[in-house]
Structure formats: structure tokens, C-alpha cells
Design a protein around this motif. Sequence first.
Motif, PDB file in Angstrom:
ATOM      1  N   ASP A 235       0.914  -1.130   0.074  1.00  0.00           N
ATOM      2  CA  ASP A 235      -0.217   0.013   0.023  1.00  0.00           C
ATOM      3  C   ASP A 235       1.006   1.330   0.116  1.00  0.00           C
ATOM      4  O   ASP A 235       0.407   2.106  -0.537  1.00  0.00           O
ATOM      5  CB  ASP A 235      -0.874   0.094   1.344  1.00  0.00           C
ATOM      6  CG  ASP A 235      -2.170  -0.908   1.050  1.00  0.00           C
ATOM      7  OD1 ASP A 235      -2.428  -1.445  -0.035  1.00  0.00           O
ATOM      8  OD2 ASP A 235      -2.715  -1.345   2.040  1.00  0.00           O
ATOM      9  N   GLY A 236       1.979   1.130   0.511  1.00  0.00           N
ATOM     10  CA  GLY A 236       2.804   2.327   0.757  1.00  0.00           C
ATOM     11  C   GLY A 236       3.504   2.613  -0.564  1.00  0.00           C
ATOM     12  O   GLY A 236       3.512   3.951  -1.191  1.00  0.00           O
ATOM     13  N   ASP A 237       3.839   1.464  -1.558  1.00  0.00           N
ATOM     14  CA  ASP A 237       4.267   1.944  -2.764  1.00  0.00           C
ATOM     15  C   ASP A 237       3.124   2.460  -3.553  1.00  0.00           C
ATOM     16  O   ASP A 237       3.609   3.194  -4.610  1.00  0.00           O
ATOM     17  CB  ASP A 237       4.658   0.413  -3.368  1.00  0.00           C
ATOM     18  CG  ASP A 237       5.890  -0.238  -2.711  1.00  0.00           C
ATOM     19  OD1 ASP A 237       5.707  -0.462  -1.544  1.00  0.00           O
ATOM     20  OD2 ASP A 237       6.955  -0.219  -3.178  1.00  0.00           O
ATOM     21  N   LEU A 238       1.948   1.885  -3.593  1.00  0.00           N
ATOM     22  CA  LEU A 238       0.910   2.361  -4.250  1.00  0.00           C
ATOM     23  C   LEU A 238       0.732   3.944  -3.985  1.00  0.00           C
ATOM     24  O   LEU A 238       0.552   4.665  -5.008  1.00  0.00           O
ATOM     25  CB  LEU A 238      -0.334   1.624  -3.960  1.00  0.00           C
ATOM     26  CG  LEU A 238      -1.622   1.943  -5.025  1.00  0.00           C
ATOM     27  CD1 LEU A 238      -1.396   1.769  -6.280  1.00  0.00           C
ATOM     28  CD2 LEU A 238      -2.754   1.259  -4.290  1.00  0.00           C
ATOM     29  N   ASN A 239       0.746   4.238  -2.771  1.00  0.00           N
ATOM     30  CA  ASN A 239       0.387   5.753  -2.578  1.00  0.00           C
ATOM     31  C   ASN A 239       1.662   6.658  -2.905  1.00  0.00           C
ATOM     32  O   ASN A 239       1.392   7.759  -3.181  1.00  0.00           O
ATOM     33  CB  ASN A 239       0.221   5.700  -0.767  1.00  0.00           C
ATOM     34  CG  ASN A 239      -0.251   6.988  -0.299  1.00  0.00           C
ATOM     35  OD1 ASN A 239      -1.189   7.648  -1.048  1.00  0.00           O
ATOM     36  ND2 ASN A 239       0.011   7.405   0.730  1.00  0.00           N
ATOM     37  N   ALA A 240       2.807   6.208  -3.036  1.00  0.00           N
ATOM     38  CA  ALA A 240       3.923   6.868  -3.498  1.00  0.00           C
ATOM     39  C   ALA A 240       3.708   7.234  -4.809  1.00  0.00           C
ATOM     40  O   ALA A 240       4.218   8.417  -5.193  1.00  0.00           O
ATOM     41  CB  ALA A 240       5.304   5.961  -3.190  1.00  0.00           C
ATOM     42  N   GLU A 241       3.422   6.361  -5.596  1.00  0.00           N
ATOM     43  CA  GLU A 241       3.080   6.537  -7.120  1.00  0.00           C
ATOM     44  C   GLU A 241       2.211   7.724  -7.421  1.00  0.00           C
ATOM     45  O   GLU A 241       2.099   8.616  -8.232  1.00  0.00           O
ATOM     46  CB  GLU A 241       2.623   5.299  -7.816  1.00  0.00           C
ATOM     47  CG  GLU A 241       3.785   4.117  -7.884  1.00  0.00           C
ATOM     48  CD  GLU A 241       5.137   4.901  -8.314  1.00  0.00           C
ATOM     49  OE1 GLU A 241       5.148   5.746  -9.187  1.00  0.00           O
ATOM     50  OE2 GLU A 241       6.336   4.187  -7.899  1.00  0.00           O
ATOM     51  N   PHE A 242       1.089   7.731  -6.411  1.00  0.00           N
ATOM     52  CA  PHE A 242       0.071   8.705  -6.407  1.00  0.00           C
ATOM     53  C   PHE A 242       0.669   9.927  -5.974  1.00  0.00           C
ATOM     54  O   PHE A 242       0.113  10.948  -6.548  1.00  0.00           O
ATOM     55  CB  PHE A 242      -1.097   8.419  -5.740  1.00  0.00           C
ATOM     56  CG  PHE A 242      -2.019   7.482  -6.565  1.00  0.00           C
ATOM     57  CD1 PHE A 242      -3.372   8.230  -7.239  1.00  0.00           C
ATOM     58  CD2 PHE A 242      -2.063   6.182  -6.796  1.00  0.00           C
ATOM     59  CE1 PHE A 242      -4.135   7.309  -7.911  1.00  0.00           C
ATOM     60  CE2 PHE A 242      -2.909   5.376  -7.481  1.00  0.00           C
ATOM     61  CZ  PHE A 242      -3.859   6.165  -8.153  1.00  0.00           C
ATOM     62  N   ALA A 243       1.594   9.949  -5.158  1.00  0.00           N
ATOM     63  CA  ALA A 243       2.431  10.985  -4.781  1.00  0.00           C
ATOM     64  C   ALA A 243       2.926  11.849  -6.099  1.00  0.00           C
ATOM     65  O   ALA A 243       3.012  12.982  -6.261  1.00  0.00           O
ATOM     66  CB  ALA A 243       3.257  10.961  -3.636  1.00  0.00           C
ATOM     67  N   ASN A 244       3.495  10.844  -6.806  1.00  0.00           N
ATOM     68  CA  ASN A 244       4.474  11.369  -7.957  1.00  0.00           C
ATOM     69  C   ASN A 244       3.313  11.657  -8.950  1.00  0.00           C
ATOM     70  O   ASN A 244       3.694  13.031  -9.706  1.00  0.00           O
ATOM     71  CB  ASN A 244       5.046  10.026  -8.817  1.00  0.00           C
ATOM     72  CG  ASN A 244       6.301   9.519  -7.705  1.00  0.00           C
ATOM     73  OD1 ASN A 244       6.781  10.167  -6.959  1.00  0.00           O
ATOM     74  ND2 ASN A 244       6.585   8.383  -7.913  1.00  0.00           N
ATOM     75  N   PHE A 245       1.981  11.074  -9.195  1.00  0.00           N
ATOM     76  CA  PHE A 245       1.121  11.875 -10.070  1.00  0.00           C
ATOM     77  C   PHE A 245       0.824  13.177  -9.631  1.00  0.00           C
ATOM     78  O   PHE A 245       0.627  14.171 -10.631  1.00  0.00           O
ATOM     79  CB  PHE A 245      -0.032  10.977 -10.219  1.00  0.00           C
ATOM     80  CG  PHE A 245       0.180   9.460 -10.776  1.00  0.00           C
ATOM     81  CD1 PHE A 245       1.239   9.363 -11.785  1.00  0.00           C
ATOM     82  CD2 PHE A 245      -0.501   8.462 -10.511  1.00  0.00           C
ATOM     83  CE1 PHE A 245       1.363   8.136 -12.209  1.00  0.00           C
ATOM     84  CE2 PHE A 245      -0.454   7.175 -11.026  1.00  0.00           C
ATOM     85  CZ  PHE A 245       0.687   7.093 -12.053  1.00  0.00           C
ATOM     86  N   LYS A 246       0.553  13.232  -8.462  1.00  0.00           N
ATOM     87  CA  LYS A 246       0.199  14.823  -7.841  1.00  0.00           C
ATOM     88  C   LYS A 246       1.352  15.583  -8.167  1.00  0.00           C
ATOM     89  O   LYS A 246       1.009  16.922  -8.710  1.00  0.00           O
ATOM     90  CB  LYS A 246      -0.029  14.601  -6.376  1.00  0.00           C
ATOM     91  CG  LYS A 246      -1.365  14.026  -5.868  1.00  0.00           C
ATOM     92  CD  LYS A 246      -1.630  13.994  -4.435  1.00  0.00           C
ATOM     93  CE  LYS A 246      -1.881  15.500  -3.967  1.00  0.00           C
ATOM     94  NZ  LYS A 246      -2.146  15.565  -2.582  1.00  0.00           N
TER      95      LYS A 246
END
Length: 482
Positions: A235-246
Motif C-alpha cells: 500500500d505504501g508503494d501504491l500511495n507513493a506513485e500517487f504522490a508522483n502523479f500529484k
Amino acid sequence: MKLLKLSLIALFSILIISCSEKDNAPKNIEVQNFVWKGLNAYYLWQDLVPDLADSRFSNDNEVYSYLSGYDNPANLFYNLLYMPNEYPKDPDRTYSWIVDDYIALEQAFAGIRLTSGMKLEGADYANGSGGYYVYVYDVVNGSDANTQGVTRGMIITEVNGTTLTRANVNDLFANNTLTIHLADYNGGNPVSNGTTITVTKSQVTENPVKVSNVITDGSHTIGYLLYNQFSSDFDGDLNAEFANFKTAGITDLIIDLRYNGGGSVQTAAYLGSMITGQYTGELFAKQIWNHKVMEVTNPDLLINNFTDQILNKNSQGNVVLNEVINSLNLNTVYFIVSDGTASASELVINALKAYIDVKLVGIQTYGKHVGSITLYDSDDYTRNGSNLKSHTWAMQPIVLEIQNKNGENAPEGFIPEVIMEEDPGNLGILGDPTEPLLERTIQYITTGAKGIPTMKKGIQFSPSWNSDMMRPDYNNMYVELK
């Protein structure tokens, strides 16, 4: 989803046979006793199985006599399932299962598996000759297949010197060492090219966040994510990719679920919350259990809401991840899907379409809207429950149907607006803007054109074979019982 122990106690109290306050089942049927009681308490279709009825037995001795007729606990388990409802499209297939090693089961949920690393799809020869082949559609990073140079798009016609058929494909790929014989595609009638590669299975941890990048096309800044399993360990890896998208300021988002057969309901809710963000606290999905569970459980415990926080705990109840969700606040999302898109993947689609505009590219999804829990042989069926037995048997029965806020789901699967099937002769590179399905999705974003359905011609894939079918957790969707 968490069922409080108070609810569990209430549930057990209404069972006709529990049977006594202290369970004294003979040792030789200890596991069988666990199987019957667990299914009687939680199985979604318990009321449709005569041998699971609360009134089936009048005392412990009758139960034990019945259970003694099954030397193998697995035989008892599968004989107690209501097969027509387990999977209506295929009554011979079940999505409830039992294992004699729950450590391996827990590892599978965490993406840890014994694997060569090859992900494979099967197909008949296009010329109707009866020939059969498989093609590689993905390779797990860090696997032996990855090390030995196996790549997406390779065609395999023989394994360990034996020609592939529909009848032997499972047995051949069950071997721990595989010498694969490669062929040229030849319009769907593969011809051997003399190349062989030998790969060996090993324990590999697969990160389901396979590919993530940002694509610029004119005025569109498009985030792309290939996501292969709803595993809470990542879940942390997934959330990190959405930080990159933001950070990239994406205007559009493509989530590629074509190879995602499901996983954790909680992780599905996290993904839905990352895509949106404007619906925190509102209903993401609701669960329908059997009538006994529904009668004793607080309805608030049978829902998943959109959230702004990831809060994950391990089996001991210790917090392992606590962080703010990186939400994109989107009103439209694009999903690439296939007949391998199932359960938790379909849950995300179903939950979001009640709130935002959901666009699909690919072929009709699998159609699985029921979920399971892991039951252990302890007093409350949890891993940390009191009196956990020394054996390592565990069950993963179907216990719930899941719906969106409007009470909807899609038992037959979701049909995309843009119909396009993968072509094993032209798979492309995953994540590359020229990969056919991704390219078509980008076109859909930038032009809105749905076009003419693009399907493979002359190739029979039904019933299809996929190497993931060999996994016990194939197309599973689960919640946690704590």
C-alpha cells in the motif's frame, strides 16, 4: 473489515451445535470439526447446504460420527460447498478453498510465491488443427525467468520436450524446472524456431505496482499505472506513485488492471480514495454476509468508506503503515481491463462508478462480486485467537457479496466502451505509449473516440487458460477477520 469479538460470541451462541463450551472433538477429526463449524458459521450459502444446517445434528456424537466419514478434511470441505452459486458461469469451479499450510497462503496474499516468473496465457492454433500454445504476457521482476531473458511476447509450444496441449498444460508447468521451447508466432500457427530457455522456480516477492509513468500528449498529462494485485503489503508503494502523479500535475489517469485478479478489499478502498479524495467518509462498498452474521453484527462493521488515511496493522495488531493518502480528486478515470480483471479490481470500478465517470478499455471483465475470509482453527477463527490448534490447516470460504452505494454489482462483468483485445502477435511493451491497449486508451482520452471493436480473428481462447489459475488465491477478494 473487522468483526468485533462480541459479535463472534453472539454468533456462536446462536448455533445449535457448537457444541459444548469446551470443544472435545476426537483428535483424529479435529480438522474436520473445524471445517464444519467454520462453514456453518460463515459460509455465504450455509442455508442452502443441508449438511450445514443448524438443525442437521442434535448432539456432538452425531456430528463426530458424520465427520468420521471423511479421512481427508479437504474432501469434507469441498463436499459442503454449494457449487451452483460458488461461480454461476462455471458450476465446476469454486472460489472457496482449504489449505494444509496457512503460512504459504499468507505469503501468497503478500505477493510471495514459488514461481518461475512467467505469466502465461493459452491459445489454440488459428488454423483449427487442434494445436495449442502459450504466450508470455508478463515476467515477474527478480524471478529466474527475468534473469534468463524471458520476455513478454515469447511463444511457447513445448515444455521439457513435450508438446503442449489443453490437457497437459497444467501438469507441464507444475514442474519446478522448465525448459521452454520457443516458436515464431506465424499468424497464430506457431512454428518452432529451435530456441530453448531453462528456468527454475523459486520464492519471489512480486511488487504489484509493476509500471508507473507520466505521458504527455498535447495538452494532456496522463498518469499510467500497471497494478497487478491488491496486496496490503505494498500500500505504501501504491500511495507513493500517487504522490508522483500529484507532483506531475496529471490531468488524466489510466489504471491498468488487465492482469489484476483482485486481493484486499481494504486496499481497493485505498485505491479508490487515491483516485478521488472528495468523498472521504462516504460509502465505498457494503458487504452482505449470511443471515446469521448479519443478525449479530453492527452494520457499520460491514462497510468500507472512502478515507484519507492508510492505517495497516499486522497480525499482532501492531501498526505497520500509517500515512496520509495522496488523493488526485479526479472526476474521471480510465481503466484498462480484460477477462482477467476480477473481484477487487471490479470492486473499484463498481464503487467509483457510483460517484465519478469511469471509462473502460479492453474486453469484458471476469464477473466476480463475492469475497472470502481466512479462518484459522482457534476459538474465534483468527490467527491470534485463543486455543489456536497446532495444525496448519486454514479455510478461505466465500462469505460475502459486495455492492456499491447503490446496491449494485456486476455478476457478468463490466463491458468496456472501447472493445479491444490483446493480440499475442503484437503485445508491445507494457507502459510504452505505443503498446496497443495503452495507445488506444490515450486516443480515447484525447479524442473521445470509441472506434470499432478490435478483436483477435481466427484464434480461440475460450475457455482460456492462464497460469495464474494454478494459484490457490486466483481471482480472490478478501477481507480480514480480526
